[in-house]
Design a protein around this motif. Structure first.
Motif, PDB file in Angstrom:
ATOM      1  N   THR A 196       8.496  16.325 -10.008  1.00  0.00           N
ATOM      2  CA  THR A 196       8.211  14.944 -10.384  1.00  0.00           C
ATOM      3  C   THR A 196       8.319  14.071  -9.141  1.00  0.00           C
ATOM      4  O   THR A 196       9.374  14.031  -8.494  1.00  0.00           O
ATOM      5  CB  THR A 196       9.192  14.449 -11.463  1.00  0.00           C
ATOM      6  N   THR A 197       7.232  13.398  -8.798  1.00  0.00           N
ATOM      7  CA  THR A 197       7.216  12.546  -7.606  1.00  0.00           C
ATOM      8  C   THR A 197       6.530  11.228  -7.923  1.00  0.00           C
ATOM      9  O   THR A 197       5.761  11.116  -8.883  1.00  0.00           O
ATOM     10  CB  THR A 197       6.459  13.220  -6.447  1.00  0.00           C
ATOM     11  N   VAL A 198       6.815  10.241  -7.094  1.00  0.00           N
ATOM     12  CA  VAL A 198       6.107   8.959  -7.150  1.00  0.00           C
ATOM     13  C   VAL A 198       4.806   9.112  -6.369  1.00  0.00           C
ATOM     14  O   VAL A 198       4.818   9.588  -5.224  1.00  0.00           O
ATOM     15  CB  VAL A 198       6.958   7.831  -6.548  1.00  0.00           C
ATOM     16  N   GLN A 199       3.677   8.713  -6.977  1.00  0.00           N
ATOM     17  CA  GLN A 199       2.382   8.831  -6.300  1.00  0.00           C
ATOM     18  C   GLN A 199       1.487   7.647  -6.648  1.00  0.00           C
ATOM     19  O   GLN A 199       1.599   7.071  -7.729  1.00  0.00           O
ATOM     20  CB  GLN A 199       1.663  10.126  -6.717  1.00  0.00           C
ATOM     21  N   ASP A 200       0.608   7.312  -5.710  1.00  0.00           N
ATOM     22  CA  ASP A 200      -0.501   6.396  -5.987  1.00  0.00           C
ATOM     23  C   ASP A 200      -1.769   7.075  -5.470  1.00  0.00           C
ATOM     24  O   ASP A 200      -1.850   8.305  -5.484  1.00  0.00           O
ATOM     25  CB  ASP A 200      -0.257   4.999  -5.401  1.00  0.00           C
ATOM     26  N   LEU A 201      -2.756   6.334  -4.996  1.00  0.00           N
ATOM     27  CA  LEU A 201      -3.996   6.959  -4.539  1.00  0.00           C
ATOM     28  C   LEU A 201      -3.884   7.585  -3.151  1.00  0.00           C
ATOM     29  O   LEU A 201      -4.823   8.239  -2.685  1.00  0.00           O
ATOM     30  CB  LEU A 201      -5.142   5.943  -4.549  1.00  0.00           C
ATOM     31  N   GLY A 202      -2.760   7.399  -2.475  1.00  0.00           N
ATOM     32  CA  GLY A 202      -2.541   8.115  -1.235  1.00  0.00           C
ATOM     33  C   GLY A 202      -2.494   7.245   0.004  1.00  0.00           C
ATOM     34  O   GLY A 202      -2.796   6.051  -0.009  1.00  0.00           O
ATOM     35  N   ARG A 203      -2.124   7.903   1.082  1.00  0.00           N
ATOM     36  CA  ARG A 203      -1.871   7.235   2.369  1.00  0.00           C
ATOM     37  C   ARG A 203      -3.071   7.490   3.283  1.00  0.00           C
ATOM     38  O   ARG A 203      -3.088   8.425   4.076  1.00  0.00           O
ATOM     39  CB  ARG A 203      -0.572   7.802   2.944  1.00  0.00           C
ATOM     40  N   THR A 204      -4.102   6.655   3.143  1.00  0.00           N
ATOM     41  CA  THR A 204      -5.343   6.880   3.884  1.00  0.00           C
ATOM     42  C   THR A 204      -5.290   6.252   5.276  1.00  0.00           C
ATOM     43  O   THR A 204      -4.598   5.258   5.503  1.00  0.00           O
ATOM     44  CB  THR A 204      -6.541   6.305   3.116  1.00  0.00           C
ATOM     45  N   GLY A 205      -6.039   6.869   6.208  1.00  0.00           N
ATOM     46  CA  GLY A 205      -6.148   6.324   7.541  1.00  0.00           C
ATOM     47  C   GLY A 205      -5.188   6.907   8.556  1.00  0.00           C
ATOM     48  O   GLY A 205      -5.149   6.452   9.715  1.00  0.00           O
ATOM     49  N   TYR A 206      -4.408   7.926   8.151  1.00  0.00           N
ATOM     50  CA  TYR A 206      -3.402   8.478   9.057  1.00  0.00           C
ATOM     51  C   TYR A 206      -3.540   9.981   9.286  1.00  0.00           C
ATOM     52  O   TYR A 206      -2.677  10.594   9.910  1.00  0.00           O
ATOM     53  CB  TYR A 206      -1.994   8.164   8.528  1.00  0.00           C
ATOM     54  N   GLN A 207      -4.619  10.593   8.791  1.00  0.00           N
ATOM     55  CA  GLN A 207      -4.804  12.022   9.018  1.00  0.00           C
ATOM     56  C   GLN A 207      -4.934  12.334  10.509  1.00  0.00           C
ATOM     57  O   GLN A 207      -4.487  13.388  10.963  1.00  0.00           O
ATOM     58  CB  GLN A 207      -6.029  12.530   8.264  1.00  0.00           C
ATOM     59  N   TYR A 214       6.366  -1.929 -12.793  1.00  0.00           N
ATOM     60  CA  TYR A 214       6.114  -1.481 -11.420  1.00  0.00           C
ATOM     61  C   TYR A 214       7.364  -0.865 -10.778  1.00  0.00           C
ATOM     62  O   TYR A 214       8.396  -1.510 -10.647  1.00  0.00           O
ATOM     63  CB  TYR A 214       5.614  -2.607 -10.518  1.00  0.00           C
ATOM     64  N   LEU A 215       7.234   0.368 -10.310  1.00  0.00           N
ATOM     65  CA  LEU A 215       8.343   1.060  -9.663  1.00  0.00           C
ATOM     66  C   LEU A 215       8.706   0.392  -8.340  1.00  0.00           C
ATOM     67  O   LEU A 215       7.833   0.053  -7.535  1.00  0.00           O
ATOM     68  CB  LEU A 215       7.982   2.529  -9.421  1.00  0.00           C
ATOM     69  N   ASP A 216       9.993   0.238  -8.113  1.00  0.00           N
ATOM     70  CA  ASP A 216      10.477  -0.419  -6.892  1.00  0.00           C
ATOM     71  C   ASP A 216      10.778   0.636  -5.836  1.00  0.00           C
ATOM     72  O   ASP A 216      11.925   1.035  -5.622  1.00  0.00           O
ATOM     73  CB  ASP A 216      11.729  -1.240  -7.201  1.00  0.00           C
ATOM     74  N   VAL A 217       9.737   1.112  -5.175  1.00  0.00           N
ATOM     75  CA  VAL A 217       9.880   2.027  -4.046  1.00  0.00           C
ATOM     76  C   VAL A 217       9.125   1.422  -2.874  1.00  0.00           C
ATOM     77  O   VAL A 217       8.158   0.681  -3.068  1.00  0.00           O
ATOM     78  CB  VAL A 217       9.353   3.439  -4.366  1.00  0.00           C
ATOM     79  N   ARG A 228       2.790   4.028  -1.580  1.00  0.00           N
ATOM     80  CA  ARG A 228       4.075   4.401  -2.161  1.00  0.00           C
ATOM     81  C   ARG A 228       4.133   5.897  -2.480  1.00  0.00           C
ATOM     82  O   ARG A 228       5.105   6.367  -3.072  1.00  0.00           O
ATOM     83  CB  ARG A 228       4.343   3.577  -3.434  1.00  0.00           C
ATOM     84  N   SER A 229       3.102   6.642  -2.119  1.00  0.00           N
ATOM     85  CA  SER A 229       3.059   8.071  -2.429  1.00  0.00           C
ATOM     86  C   SER A 229       4.139   8.853  -1.687  1.00  0.00           C
ATOM     87  O   SER A 229       4.498   8.529  -0.550  1.00  0.00           O
ATOM     88  CB  SER A 229       1.691   8.655  -2.074  1.00  0.00           C
ATOM     89  N   THR A 230       4.600   9.910  -2.324  1.00  0.00           N
ATOM     90  CA  THR A 230       5.613  10.784  -1.741  1.00  0.00           C
ATOM     91  C   THR A 230       4.939  11.860  -0.889  1.00  0.00           C
ATOM     92  O   THR A 230       4.066  12.588  -1.371  1.00  0.00           O
ATOM     93  CB  THR A 230       6.433  11.479  -2.838  1.00  0.00           C
ATOM     94  N   ASN A 231       5.342  11.967   0.359  1.00  0.00           N
ATOM     95  CA  ASN A 231       4.944  13.058   1.242  1.00  0.00           C
ATOM     96  C   ASN A 231       6.193  13.886   1.498  1.00  0.00           C
ATOM     97  O   ASN A 231       7.017  13.542   2.349  1.00  0.00           O
ATOM     98  CB  ASN A 231       4.359  12.509   2.546  1.00  0.00           C
ATOM     99  N   ILE A 232       6.349  14.963   0.741  1.00  0.00           N
ATOM    100  CA  ILE A 232       7.585  15.742   0.799  1.00  0.00           C
ATOM    101  C   ILE A 232       7.775  16.411   2.154  1.00  0.00           C
ATOM    102  O   ILE A 232       8.894  16.471   2.682  1.00  0.00           O
ATOM    103  CB  ILE A 232       7.606  16.773  -0.345  1.00  0.00           C
ATOM    104  N   GLY A 266       7.538   7.262  -1.639  1.00  0.00           N
ATOM    105  CA  GLY A 266       8.127   7.570  -2.937  1.00  0.00           C
ATOM    106  C   GLY A 266       9.603   7.258  -2.990  1.00  0.00           C
ATOM    107  O   GLY A 266      10.092   6.286  -2.400  1.00  0.00           O
ATOM    108  N   PHE A 267      10.366   8.121  -3.688  1.00  0.00           N
ATOM    109  CA  PHE A 267      11.815   7.956  -3.798  1.00  0.00           C
ATOM    110  C   PHE A 267      12.484   8.850  -2.753  1.00  0.00           C
ATOM    111  O   PHE A 267      12.562  10.064  -2.907  1.00  0.00           O
ATOM    112  CB  PHE A 267      12.297   8.329  -5.201  1.00  0.00           C
ATOM    113  N   LYS A 268      12.893   8.232  -1.648  1.00  0.00           N
ATOM    114  CA  LYS A 268      13.587   8.922  -0.556  1.00  0.00           C
ATOM    115  C   LYS A 268      12.787  10.094  -0.002  1.00  0.00           C
ATOM    116  O   LYS A 268      13.360  11.058   0.538  1.00  0.00           O
ATOM    117  CB  LYS A 268      14.973   9.396  -1.023  1.00  0.00           C
ATOM    118  N   GLY A 269      11.469  10.032  -0.159  1.00  0.00           N
ATOM    119  CA  GLY A 269      10.618  11.067   0.414  1.00  0.00           C
ATOM    120  C   GLY A 269      10.744  12.429  -0.228  1.00  0.00           C
ATOM    121  O   GLY A 269      10.392  13.443   0.394  1.00  0.00           O
TER     122      GLY A 269
END
Length: 334
Positions: A12-23, A119-122, A129-133, A139-142
């Motif tokens: 279970t992770t916090v996600q949105d449409l993603g972190r674009t522009g940093y690949q 709205y989640l407070d992350v 706000r997406s989690t990149n494990i 997300g929440f503390k990554g």
């Protein structure tokens, strides 16, 4: 004001449409796997389209609410329960303080989504706000959620605009077979004619090697002309990579930023949810379409979302009547 995690579920992770522009700097896009279910969840709550949600896989979390809010559940059927009673999906649900929302194993599909009107407070990290494990950011503390975690809400939003119909028909993830439309390339020229024919006419099986990074498929050997290797280049969501072993790997949300194996095709964006909602041993068949056809499918889906919005947020049939009701209520309370 938020939610307490009693059980974290499998992933279970916090996600949105993603972190674009940093690949180009080595950061994966991340973001939700099933964009369609994600967008519908936010649509049901009149949220911004890219508002962060909880995404969970195969086994969902158990959450306790410490304040009132409204939620929407979409994606696969994880048999949700509120205070041990069955809860509806694809609709807006009012949650009271102290309520416990419990998800079980996935009855259909493999990914579920939970949106919140408050709205989640992350934190926003590089625009998302997406989690990149792997990088432990966002997300929440990554990381994925675990028991005793607490996520707060950013606002107090316990009401929605007036509407008549709160419910949408759930998407059907019950089939164990799926036809997936693809655009050939960008390196389909590195495969033999027979290899491309094999890819488009064979049935492939989803293996247990299936996570947010990618999905390995088992099936007939896809032949390269000479080698599977290429000069590493960028990887798109849904790219179908074929290493030297000749079996396709579909690259997904947490994919690596670049790859050095030839990519025979890329899944049309509207069909990626069909793949990510599959389970082990489910069957996949690929169907070739053109770039223009893939674009039209996306345009059609956008029109479908507009129709959903109209279905959900229907104004009062008589605006005057609504205003009269409001005036009468105002007199009663003054």
């Amino acid at each position: 004001m938020g939610i307490r995690v009693l059980k974290g579920g499998m992933m279970t992770t916090v996600q949105d449409l993603g972190r674009t522009g940093y690949q180009s700097q080595g950061f994966s896009v991340s973001g939700v796997m099933d964009v369609r279910s994600f967008k519908i969840a936010n649509l049901l709550l009149d949220n911004p389209e890219n508002e962060a949600v909880l995404e969970f896989s195969l086994v969902g979390p158990t959450l306790q609410f410490t304040s009132e809010t409204i939620v929407a559940i979409t994606g696969g059927d994880f048999q949700p329960l509120i205070n041990k009673e069955p809860a509806p999906m694809y609709t807006a649900i009012y949650m009271n303080r102290g309520d416990i929302l419990e998800f079980q194993g996935a009855k259909t599909g493999s990914r579920g989504y939970l949106a919140f009107s408050s709205y989640l407070d992350v934190p926003v990290v590089m625009g998302s706000r997406s989690t990149n494990i792997k990088c432990s950011i966002g997300g929440f503390k990554g990381r994925r959620l675990m028991a005793d975690d607490y996520l707060g809400f950013r606002i107090k939003r316990r009401y929605l605009p007036y509407f008549l119909s709160r419910h949408l028909e759930p998407d059907d993830f019950n089939q164990d077979e799926a036809d997936i439309r693809v655009v050939m390339g960008p390196q389909d020229g590195q495969f033999t004619r027979q290899g491309k024919e094999t890819f488009l006419t064979s049935e492939y099986t989803v293996t247990s090697d299936f996570d947010r990074m990618g999905c390995r498929l088992e099936g007939p050997f896809i032949a390269h002309k000479e080698t599977a290797d290429i000069i590493s280049d960028g990887i798109a969501f849904g790219a179908v990579q074929v290493p030297s072993h000749g079996k396709p790997i579909v690259l997904l949300s947490d994919r690596q930023t670049t790859g050095g194996y030839a990519k025979i095709a890329t899944i049309a964006s509207v069909d990626i949810p069909k793949l990510v909602q599959r389970k082990t041993e489910h069957k996949i068949r690929f169907q070739e379409i053109s770039v223009s056809e893939a674009q039209q499918l996306l345009v059609d889906e956008m029109k479908e979302f507009d129709q959903m919005r109209k279905q959900i947020y229907q104004p009062c049939k008589e605006v005057l009547d609504c205003r009269l009701v409001a005036k009468r209520l105002a007199k009663l309370f003054h």
